[in-house]
Design a protein around this motif. Structure first.
Motif, short mmCIF file in Angstrom:
data_model
loop_
_atom_site.label_atom_id
_atom_site.label_comp_id
_atom_site.label_asym_id
_atom_site.label_seq_id
_atom_site.Cartn_x
_atom_site.Cartn_y
_atom_site.Cartn_z
N TRP A 152 2.42 -10.97 -11.73
CA TRP A 152 3.47 -11.22 -10.73
C TRP A 152 3.78 -9.93 -9.96
O TRP A 152 3.86 -9.92 -8.74
N GLU A 153 3.92 -8.83 -10.73
CA GLU A 153 4.22 -7.53 -10.10
C GLU A 153 3.08 -7.11 -9.16
O GLU A 153 3.31 -6.60 -8.06
N GLY A 154 1.83 -7.35 -9.60
CA GLY A 154 0.67 -7.03 -8.77
C GLY A 154 0.61 -7.91 -7.53
O GLY A 154 0.07 -7.50 -6.49
N LEU A 155 1.14 -9.12 -7.62
CA LEU A 155 1.15 -10.04 -6.47
C LEU A 155 2.19 -9.58 -5.43
O LEU A 155 1.88 -9.46 -4.25
N ILE A 156 3.40 -9.30 -5.90
CA ILE A 156 4.47 -8.98 -4.93
C ILE A 156 4.51 -7.48 -4.60
O ILE A 156 5.19 -7.07 -3.66
N GLY A 157 3.79 -6.66 -5.40
CA GLY A 157 3.76 -5.21 -5.12
C GLY A 157 5.03 -4.50 -5.55
O GLY A 157 5.36 -3.44 -5.01
N LYS A 158 5.74 -5.04 -6.53
CA LYS A 158 6.97 -4.42 -7.05
C LYS A 158 7.02 -4.60 -8.56
O LYS A 158 6.60 -5.66 -9.02
N PRO A 159 7.56 -3.66 -9.32
CA PRO A 159 8.03 -2.33 -8.95
C PRO A 159 6.89 -1.47 -8.37
O PRO A 159 5.73 -1.88 -8.40
N LEU A 160 7.26 -0.26 -7.97
CA LEU A 160 6.33 0.62 -7.27
C LEU A 160 5.04 0.86 -8.07
O LEU A 160 3.96 1.00 -7.51
N TYR A 161 5.16 0.89 -9.42
CA TYR A 161 3.96 1.19 -10.21
C TYR A 161 2.89 0.10 -10.05
O TYR A 161 1.72 0.32 -10.31
N ALA A 162 3.31 -1.09 -9.58
CA ALA A 162 2.34 -2.17 -9.37
C ALA A 162 1.43 -1.87 -8.18
O ALA A 162 0.45 -2.56 -7.95
N ARG A 163 1.76 -0.82 -7.39
CA ARG A 163 0.93 -0.46 -6.23
C ARG A 163 0.04 0.74 -6.54
O ARG A 163 -0.52 1.34 -5.61
N LEU A 164 -0.08 1.10 -7.81
CA LEU A 164 -0.96 2.22 -8.18
C LEU A 164 -2.36 1.94 -7.67
O LEU A 164 -2.94 0.88 -7.97
N GLY A 165 -2.91 2.86 -6.89
CA GLY A 165 -4.26 2.66 -6.34
C GLY A 165 -4.29 1.78 -5.11
O GLY A 165 -5.35 1.58 -4.53
N GLY A 166 -3.15 1.24 -4.70
CA GLY A 166 -3.12 0.36 -3.52
C GLY A 166 -1.73 0.31 -2.93
O GLY A 166 -1.04 -0.71 -3.05
N LEU A 167 -1.33 1.42 -2.28
CA LEU A 167 0.06 1.51 -1.80
C LEU A 167 0.35 0.47 -0.71
O LEU A 167 1.37 -0.22 -0.74
N ARG A 168 -0.58 0.30 0.24
CA ARG A 168 -0.35 -0.61 1.38
C ARG A 168 -0.94 -1.99 1.15
O ARG A 168 -0.39 -2.99 1.58
N LYS A 169 -2.11 -2.03 0.51
CA LYS A 169 -2.69 -3.34 0.19
C LYS A 169 -3.26 -3.31 -1.22
O LYS A 169 -3.55 -2.23 -1.75
N PRO A 170 -3.41 -4.47 -1.86
CA PRO A 170 -3.81 -4.49 -3.28
C PRO A 170 -5.08 -3.69 -3.56
O PRO A 170 -6.02 -3.69 -2.75
N ALA A 171 -5.09 -3.03 -4.72
CA ALA A 171 -6.23 -2.19 -5.12
C ALA A 171 -7.49 -3.04 -5.30
O ALA A 171 -8.60 -2.55 -5.17
N GLY A 172 -7.34 -4.30 -5.63
CA GLY A 172 -8.48 -5.21 -5.77
C GLY A 172 -8.03 -6.60 -5.38
O GLY A 172 -6.85 -6.91 -5.47
N PRO A 173 -8.96 -7.47 -4.96
CA PRO A 173 -8.55 -8.77 -4.42
C PRO A 173 -8.27 -9.85 -5.47
O PRO A 173 -7.83 -10.95 -5.11
N ILE A 174 -8.58 -9.57 -6.74
CA ILE A 174 -8.42 -10.62 -7.75
C ILE A 174 -7.49 -10.12 -8.85
O ILE A 174 -7.75 -9.09 -9.47
N LEU A 175 -6.40 -10.83 -9.10
CA LEU A 175 -5.49 -10.49 -10.20
C LEU A 175 -5.98 -11.13 -11.50
O LEU A 175 -6.97 -11.85 -11.51
#
Ligand SMILES: NC(=O)c1ccc[n+]([C@@H]2O[C@H](COP(=O)([O-])OP(=O)(O)OC[C@H]3O[C@@H](n4cnc5c(N)ncnc54)[C@H](OP(=O)(O)O)[C@@H]3O)[C@@H](O)[C@H]2O)c1
Length: 314
Positions: free
Chosen positions: A44-67
């Motif tokens: 869920w965090e990787g989907l919404i990009g929150k908290p900030l640590y969920a954006r590790l490696g992908g600040l603006r867009k997801p680090a990888g396309p598959i969760l």
């Protein structure tokens, strides 16, 4: 292969079922046909990009396309340098970077993975890795919870919490579970002696004090958590806000010197021994196409315990 793919942070609406290239294992990797993948808050965090640590490696867009990180499946191919598993082995474990699992196949080094016990279904095994290891390391390895201790688990009605309640009871503690009103009976059914509805009561302000607190969702100040500890007590945060985590580093040493109370962050170490030590419980099972609906169910706060996606029957 089919996979649930996303290219920007957002609601479950940004997830799409697509045809993508099947991954090929490197020499030290395994190719695994995924049978089941369970959901974690980290998805869920990787989907919404929150908290900030969920954006590790992908600040603006997801680090990888598959969760998707917690998987059970069958080894289909083994790279020439991987000697741990054989084609045909039924295995379960966690993807190293919390990604790749909402798909028909994954590649992984498999270092912290284990053979699936014959007595567990793929669905049951998929519900264990991340949540079970968090609970084991929190309650047992770091917390060293003992018989007679007063233990509070914050976020106890979720994936890690459901393991944590049962483990703390197993070690003989008096357990208080904190979660929303919908999950109070569930926490009691897992063995919690006392339950608190976080929407009605703040456990850091009701005068209660505990020997040990495991916090799966830390959003208060380090001082608030210290207040809820007995002198000499220990608190570990596993998930929550980066601002709260920073306070543990900034104020933790001062709190320890002045009160003997320890407030800290738990950095979970994946390993096969811990994975093999624990057992499971399942909440809901969805097919792959229903990942968006399943994540919405978890994100909106209805999931009690673990939610599992079944990718191959069997
Ligand atoms: N430290 C590490 O090394 C490490 C490693 C892996 C994962 N993690 C983190 O560990 C965390 C644990 O996740 P999980 O999978 O156990 O989560 P989960 O299944 O979502 O459980 C969290 C529970 O907390 C409840 N909750 C929400 N707000 C609350 C509040 N203010 N007070 C008390 N309870 C509240 C949720 O209920 P609602 O339905 O009301 O929201 C939910 O039942 C994640 O944040 C993940 O990123 C940390």
């Amino acid at each position: 292969m089919k996979a649930i793919v996303y290219h920007k942070y957002g609601s479950p609406d940004v997830l799409k079922l697509e045809e993508v290239e099947k991954p090929a294992p490197a020499d030290d990797q395994l190719l695994i046909k995924v049978h089941a993948v369970s959901l974690n808050r980290s998805d869920w965090e990787g989907l919404i990009g929150k908290p900030l640590y969920a954006r590790l490696g992908g600040l603006r867009k997801p680090a990888g396309p598959i969760l998707g990180s917690d998987i059970a499946g069958r080894v289909e191919k083994v790279g020439k340098d991987n000697t741990q598993f054989q084609p045909g082995d039924a295995v379960f474990g966690e993807m190293g970077n919390y990604r790749g699992g909402f798909a028909e196949y994954v590649c992984t080094g498999g270092k912290a993975w284990a053979l699936k016990p014959a007595g567990l279904t793929f669905k049951q095994a998929a519900s264990i890795p991340q949540a079970g290891v968090i609970a084991l390391q929190g309650i047992h390895k770091k917390g060293q919870v003992q018989a007679g201790q007063k233990v509070l688990i914050n976020g106890a009605g979720g994936g890690s919490g459901m393991f944590a309640i049962q483990l703390a009871k197993r070690y003989g503690a008096e357990v208080t579970g904190v979660d929303n009103a919908e999950k109070l009976d569930f926490m009691r059914s897992l063995g919690a002696d006392h339950v608190i509805d976080y929407t009605r009561e703040d456990f850091t302000r009701n005068g209660g004090q505990y020997d040990f607190i495991l916090d799966l969702i830390a959003y208060r100040s380090a001082f608030a958590y210290a207040r809820a500890l007995k002198p000499g007590g220990n608190y570990y945060a596993v998930g929550g806000s980066v601002a709260t985590f920073l306070q543990f580093f900034l104020f933790g040493p001062w709190i320890r010197r002045n009160s003997g109370k320890n407030v800290r962050l738990l950095a979970v170490q994946r390993n096969r021994e811990d994975l093999e030590y624990i057992t499971e419980l399942c909440d809901k099972v969805y097919p792959l196409r229903d990942v968006p609906e399943a994540l919405r169910y978890l994100g909106e706060g209805h999931a009690k315990g673990k939610v599992v996606i079944e990718i191959q029957k069997g």
